[in-house]
Scaffold this motif. Structure first.
Motif, PDB file in Angstrom:
ATOM      1  N   ARG A   1       0.830  -1.197   0.000  1.00 13.92           N
ATOM      2  CA  ARG A   1       0.000   0.000   0.000  1.00 13.92           C
ATOM      3  C   ARG A   1       0.867   1.250   0.000  1.00 13.92           C
ATOM      4  O   ARG A   1       0.504   2.261  -0.579  1.00 13.92           O
ATOM      5  CB  ARG A   1      -0.912   0.003   1.230  1.00 13.92           C
ATOM      6  CG  ARG A   1      -2.348   0.421   0.884  1.00 13.92           C
ATOM      7  CD  ARG A   1      -3.153   0.685   2.150  1.00 13.92           C
ATOM      8  NE  ARG A   1      -3.279   2.107   2.376  1.00 13.92           N
ATOM      9  CZ  ARG A   1      -3.496   2.646   3.576  1.00 13.92           C
ATOM     10  NH1 ARG A   1      -3.566   1.882   4.633  1.00 13.92           N
ATOM     11  NH2 ARG A   1      -3.617   3.946   3.702  1.00 13.92           N
TER      12      ARG A   1
ATOM     13  N   ALA B   1       0.233   4.688  -1.775  1.00 10.49           N
ATOM     14  CA  ALA B   1      -0.223   5.744  -0.870  1.00 10.49           C
ATOM     15  C   ALA B   1       0.875   6.767  -0.588  1.00 10.49           C
ATOM     16  O   ALA B   1       0.585   7.903  -0.236  1.00 10.49           O
ATOM     17  CB  ALA B   1      -0.720   5.133   0.441  1.00 10.49           C
TER      18      ALA B   1
ATOM     19  N   GLU C   1      -6.913  15.570   5.417  1.00 12.97           N
ATOM     20  CA  GLU C   1      -6.538  14.286   4.817  1.00 12.97           C
ATOM     21  C   GLU C   1      -5.315  13.681   5.504  1.00 12.97           C
ATOM     22  O   GLU C   1      -5.211  12.459   5.669  1.00 12.97           O
ATOM     23  CB  GLU C   1      -6.254  14.449   3.322  1.00 12.97           C
ATOM     24  CG  GLU C   1      -7.520  14.670   2.508  1.00 12.97           C
ATOM     25  CD  GLU C   1      -7.227  15.190   1.109  1.00 12.97           C
ATOM     26  OE1 GLU C   1      -8.131  15.175   0.278  1.00 12.97           O
ATOM     27  OE2 GLU C   1      -6.087  15.639   0.859  1.00 12.97           O
TER      28      GLU C   1
ATOM     29  N   ALA D   1      -6.582  12.123   8.591  1.00 10.45           N
ATOM     30  CA  ALA D   1      -7.371  10.917   8.330  1.00 10.45           C
ATOM     31  C   ALA D   1      -6.509   9.752   7.850  1.00 10.45           C
ATOM     32  O   ALA D   1      -6.918   8.599   7.945  1.00 10.45           O
ATOM     33  CB  ALA D   1      -8.448  11.225   7.297  1.00 10.45           C
ATOM     34  N   PHE D   2      -5.292  10.054   7.343  1.00  9.48           N
ATOM     35  CA  PHE D   2      -4.475   9.063   6.646  1.00  9.48           C
ATOM     36  C   PHE D   2      -4.325   7.741   7.402  1.00  9.48           C
ATOM     37  O   PHE D   2      -4.624   6.673   6.875  1.00  9.48           O
ATOM     38  CB  PHE D   2      -3.091   9.658   6.352  1.00  9.48           C
ATOM     39  CG  PHE D   2      -2.216   8.793   5.513  1.00  9.48           C
ATOM     40  CD1 PHE D   2      -2.226   8.904   4.143  1.00  9.48           C
ATOM     41  CD2 PHE D   2      -1.368   7.851   6.085  1.00  9.48           C
ATOM     42  CE1 PHE D   2      -1.418   8.110   3.357  1.00  9.48           C
ATOM     43  CE2 PHE D   2      -0.555   7.047   5.304  1.00  9.48           C
ATOM     44  CZ  PHE D   2      -0.584   7.190   3.938  1.00  9.48           C
TER      45      PHE D   2
ATOM     46  N   ALA E   1      -5.891   6.832  10.131  1.00 11.76           N
ATOM     47  CA  ALA E   1      -7.107   6.393  10.803  1.00 11.76           C
ATOM     48  C   ALA E   1      -8.027   5.610   9.877  1.00 11.76           C
ATOM     49  O   ALA E   1      -8.926   4.918  10.334  1.00 11.76           O
ATOM     50  CB  ALA E   1      -7.852   7.597  11.370  1.00 11.76           C
ATOM     51  N   LYS E   2      -7.782   5.705   8.568  1.00  9.91           N
ATOM     52  CA  LYS E   2      -8.682   5.092   7.584  1.00  9.91           C
ATOM     53  C   LYS E   2      -8.955   3.626   7.871  1.00  9.91           C
ATOM     54  O   LYS E   2     -10.089   3.172   7.785  1.00  9.91           O
ATOM     55  CB  LYS E   2      -8.088   5.234   6.183  1.00  9.91           C
ATOM     56  CG  LYS E   2      -8.552   6.488   5.479  1.00  9.91           C
ATOM     57  CD  LYS E   2      -7.965   6.557   4.091  1.00  9.91           C
ATOM     58  CE  LYS E   2      -7.920   7.969   3.594  1.00  9.91           C
ATOM     59  NZ  LYS E   2      -6.831   8.185   2.644  1.00  9.91           N
ATOM     60  N   GLY E   3      -7.882   2.884   8.190  1.00  5.82           N
ATOM     61  CA  GLY E   3      -8.060   1.456   8.398  1.00  5.82           C
ATOM     62  C   GLY E   3      -8.629   1.113   9.763  1.00  5.82           C
ATOM     63  O   GLY E   3      -9.090   0.008   9.977  1.00  5.82           O
TER      64      GLY E   3
ATOM     65  N   LYS F   1     -15.842   3.945   8.341  1.00  6.98           N
ATOM     66  CA  LYS F   1     -15.994   5.070   7.416  1.00  6.98           C
ATOM     67  C   LYS F   1     -16.987   6.116   7.909  1.00  6.98           C
ATOM     68  O   LYS F   1     -16.745   7.312   7.801  1.00  6.98           O
ATOM     69  CB  LYS F   1     -16.447   4.543   6.043  1.00  6.98           C
ATOM     70  CG  LYS F   1     -15.413   4.770   4.971  1.00  6.98           C
ATOM     71  CD  LYS F   1     -16.023   4.624   3.592  1.00  6.98           C
ATOM     72  CE  LYS F   1     -14.938   4.893   2.552  1.00  6.98           C
ATOM     73  NZ  LYS F   1     -14.913   3.913   1.505  1.00  6.98           N
TER      74      LYS F   1
ATOM     75  N   LEU G   1     -15.413   8.310  10.551  1.00  2.37           N
ATOM     76  CA  LEU G   1     -14.092   8.893  10.302  1.00  2.37           C
ATOM     77  C   LEU G   1     -14.148  10.422  10.225  1.00  2.37           C
ATOM     78  O   LEU G   1     -13.371  11.127  10.883  1.00  2.37           O
ATOM     79  CB  LEU G   1     -13.504   8.310   9.011  1.00  2.37           C
ATOM     80  CG  LEU G   1     -12.097   8.782   8.673  1.00  2.37           C
ATOM     81  CD1 LEU G   1     -11.116   8.369   9.747  1.00  2.37           C
ATOM     82  CD2 LEU G   1     -11.645   8.223   7.333  1.00  2.37           C
TER      83      LEU G   1
ATOM     84  N   VAL H   1     -12.108  13.038  12.563  1.00  2.00           N
ATOM     85  CA  VAL H   1     -11.134  13.978  12.031  1.00  2.00           C
ATOM     86  C   VAL H   1     -11.505  15.393  12.474  1.00  2.00           C
ATOM     87  O   VAL H   1     -10.649  16.158  12.947  1.00  2.00           O
ATOM     88  CB  VAL H   1     -11.059  13.893  10.495  1.00  2.00           C
ATOM     89  CG1 VAL H   1     -10.227  15.026   9.929  1.00  2.00           C
ATOM     90  CG2 VAL H   1     -10.464  12.554  10.083  1.00  2.00           C
TER      91      VAL H   1
ATOM     92  N   ARG I   1      -2.608  13.800  13.876  1.00  6.91           N
ATOM     93  CA  ARG I   1      -2.694  12.593  13.055  1.00  6.91           C
ATOM     94  C   ARG I   1      -2.253  11.350  13.820  1.00  6.91           C
ATOM     95  O   ARG I   1      -2.571  10.237  13.403  1.00  6.91           O
ATOM     96  CB  ARG I   1      -1.872  12.750  11.766  1.00  6.91           C
ATOM     97  CG  ARG I   1      -0.398  12.517  11.916  1.00  6.91           C
ATOM     98  CD  ARG I   1       0.277  12.352  10.574  1.00  6.91           C
ATOM     99  NE  ARG I   1       1.720  12.358  10.753  1.00  6.91           N
ATOM    100  CZ  ARG I   1       2.593  12.379   9.778  1.00  6.91           C
ATOM    101  NH1 ARG I   1       2.169  12.409   8.541  1.00  6.91           N
ATOM    102  NH2 ARG I   1       3.878  12.378  10.020  1.00  6.91           N
TER     103      ARG I   1
END
Ligand SMILES: Nc1ncnc2c1ncn2[C@@H]1O[C@H](COP(=O)(O)OP(=O)(O)OP(=O)(O)O)[C@@H](O)[C@H]1O
Ligand SMILES: [Mg+2]
Lengths: 263, 261
Positions: free
Chosen positions: A173, A177, B112, B115-116, B118-120, B124, B127, B131, B163
């Motif tokens: 990834r 990314a 963004e 959020a980078f 935290a996405k996983g 959703k 999220l 943020v 973050r």
């Protein structure tokens, strides 16, 4: 956006304006004979016929669409080949020192060979036509794409990987990314250089006797002494080259945040 | 059936005794022109859960290197680093770093960037709200759509903090996070971090070479010396919080600490 002052806006047009005037005068006053340089109006007229006239209503009439699509197809094919090989190989040699050492001598050696040297070999291998041109285009576009991708991915700040690793981004990834977005400005300049070279090598490939394509038209016109067609062809190649560059840029910006924001 | 139950029952007690972070005889040797460089030399210490420890030492003594070892970016040449009872072998979102330099992703906006990671981890539908909450927490609500190059150094460090906070890490590793800021901004950031720490009680390792900063923040100061990088001494800071830099107790602690450098 800031509005430019009027004299700044006309600045880029001054030199083309002067050249056009000189050209026009040279033809009008007979400084150069017509068979070496036809006057601008003839070019416009020829261009109109080549682009819009009913096909087969005269020599070169209405052939533009067929020629342009043949050429675009060849450029598109060759350039795509260069992209799908150049970017992955570039990423590999940018990130893996072993791959870099493995490939650098070969790539630099091949790169030192002037592209035109491949022409005879390509003709023998692939014959006259589509495949020779696509081969030349792909070969020419490969090097700037590969080299810029390798340089771009190599220079990515290691802190960004460490940040990615701590934020839970795995190796695979991470390529999409972090690596590619971070190297995007250089990848873009590689792609644009590659596309420019694609057009150059397209013409080279088409000079060899293929029946259609913009390069073929130019060559054909030379044999028949149609200077006006040659000039029309040159102008059209310039315009298509510029348009395809714009298209490439817009597409990249459309699909990649990093491309949009690197400007 | 019996055994696993017993195990679960005793687990909390084990955790209490276990330090949040245990450094055991860790050394790091880098190759250099004339042989090798012993940057971290046989360092051992423990940090309890919820403790805020400052690593204080001169430039080049190996603070960043030690932090990167804990983060798992580099491997120790010798010794062992354990978080709770797991051995550190690679980076992970349980130990987050706020880097000394700017390490935001330049192609992502402030929100963004937050959020980078935290996405996983965060579903959703939650999220965006998370943020937003973290943007407000570090006071950057108005700058959510700015790019890193469009905000100041202090703001960047706040984004870097947000973050990692959004991942709710047990252990926060901070490498001179406020080193490049002016005095006023630095003090604001210290207060922000302290209030977050009081609220969430993370375990924090905070690297600095500023005595005042160390005394303001730390439960305990680990004093490092260079060539080779060692922990020279360990100084508990038993001043009551919030700490006033103007107070006499602060001043005498400062004088005392400086005399030991
Ligand atoms: N990857 C590396 N390879 C070789 N030497 C290194 C490497 N990383 C750090 N060093 C050396 O280790 C020493 C300590 O570096 P480090 O960055 O840990 O210092 P620091 O205490 O964080 O200093 P500062 O306060 O200036 O940030 C330096 O002499 C540096 O040159
Ligand atoms: Mg450092």
């Amino acid at each position: 956006m800031k509005k430019l002052r009027p004299y700044r806006q006309i600045l880029p047009w001054i030199i083309p304006g002067i050249l056009l005037t000189v050209w026009f005068a040279a033809c009008r006053f007979g400084w150069v004979p017509d068979y070496l340089l036809p006057d601008p109006f003839r070019i416009v007229k020829t261009g109109y016929i080549y682009l819009f006239a009913q096909a087969d209503s005269g020599p070169y009439a209405g052939r533009f669409l067929a020629d342009a699509s043949a050429s675009l197809l060849r450029v598109g094919f060759g350039f795509s080949l260069a992209v799908v090989t150049g970017i992955p190989l570039g990423v590999l040699s940018g990130r893996v020192a072993t791959c870099r050492r493995l490939m650098s001598a070969t790539v630099n050696g091949l790169r030192a060979v002037p592209g035109i040297c491949w022409l005879p070999l390509a003709l023998v291998w692939f014959g006259i036509g589509m495949r020779t041109t696509v081969f030349l285009v792909a070969l020419a576009a490969f090097f700037p794409i590969y080299i810029n991708t390798a340089a771009g991915t190599r220079q990515v700040n290691p802190l960004l990987y460490q940040a990615g690793a701590m934020l839970g981004v795995g190796r695979i990834r991470g390529i999409f990314a972090i690596l590619l977005p971070a190297a995007m400005p250089q990848i873009i300049s590689g792609l644009r250089l590659g596309l420019g070279l694609s057009w150059a090598y397209l013409v080279l490939g088409e000079l060899t006797g293929v029946p259609n394509g913009l390069g073929a038209v130019i060559m054909d016109a030379r044999m028949l002494g149609r200077i006006d067609i040659i000039i029309v062809g040159i102008i059209l190649i310039a315009i298509l080259g510029r348009l395809s560059d714009l298209l490439l840029n817009t597409t990249l910006c459309l699909f990649f945040k990093s491309a949009r924001r690197s400007a | 059936m019996n055994k696993p139950l017993q195990l679960i029952r005793t687990l909390p007690d084990i955790k209490k005794e276990q330090p949040a972070l245990a450094i055991r005889k860790v050394s790091k040797i880098f190759p250099s022109d004339d042989g090798y460089l012993n940057v971290v030399d046989n360092v051992s210490f423990d940090i309890a859960a919820g403790e805020l420890v400052c690593l204080l030492g001169p430039s080049g003594c190996g603070k960043t290197t030690l932090l990167k070892l804990i983060a798992g970016f580099i491997k120790p040449s010798a010794g062992d680093i354990q978080i709770q009872d797991r051995r550190v072998s690679r980076p992970g979102p349980d130990r987050c770093v706020v880097f000394q330099e700017d390490a935001l992703f330049p192609w992502l906006t402030v929100s963004e960037n937050i959020a980078f990671g935290a996405k996983g981890l965060i579903p959703k539908d939650r999220l965006a709200a998370e943020v937003d909450r973290h943007l407000e927490m570090v006071g950057l609500g108005a700058f959510r759509d700015y790019l890193p190059k469009e905000i100041s150094g202090g703001m960047k460090q706040r984004v870097a903090l947000a973050r990692v906070l959004i991942l709710k890490p047990q252990l926060l590793l901070m490498d001179e996070p406020f080193g490049a800021l002016d005095a006023q901004t630095r003090e604001d950031m210290q207060n922000l971090l302290l209030s977050l720490w009081e609220e969430f009680s993370h375990t924090i390792v905070f690297v600095t070479h500023d005595l005042v900063e160390a005394i303001t923040m730390a439960d305990r100061i680990l004093l490092m010396g260079s060539n080779p990088g060692k922990i020279r001494s360990e100084i508990p800071v038993n001043l009551s919080r919030p700490r006033k830099k103007e107070s006499n107790a602060f001043h005498s602690f400062f004088r005392n600490l400086r005399s030991r450098l």
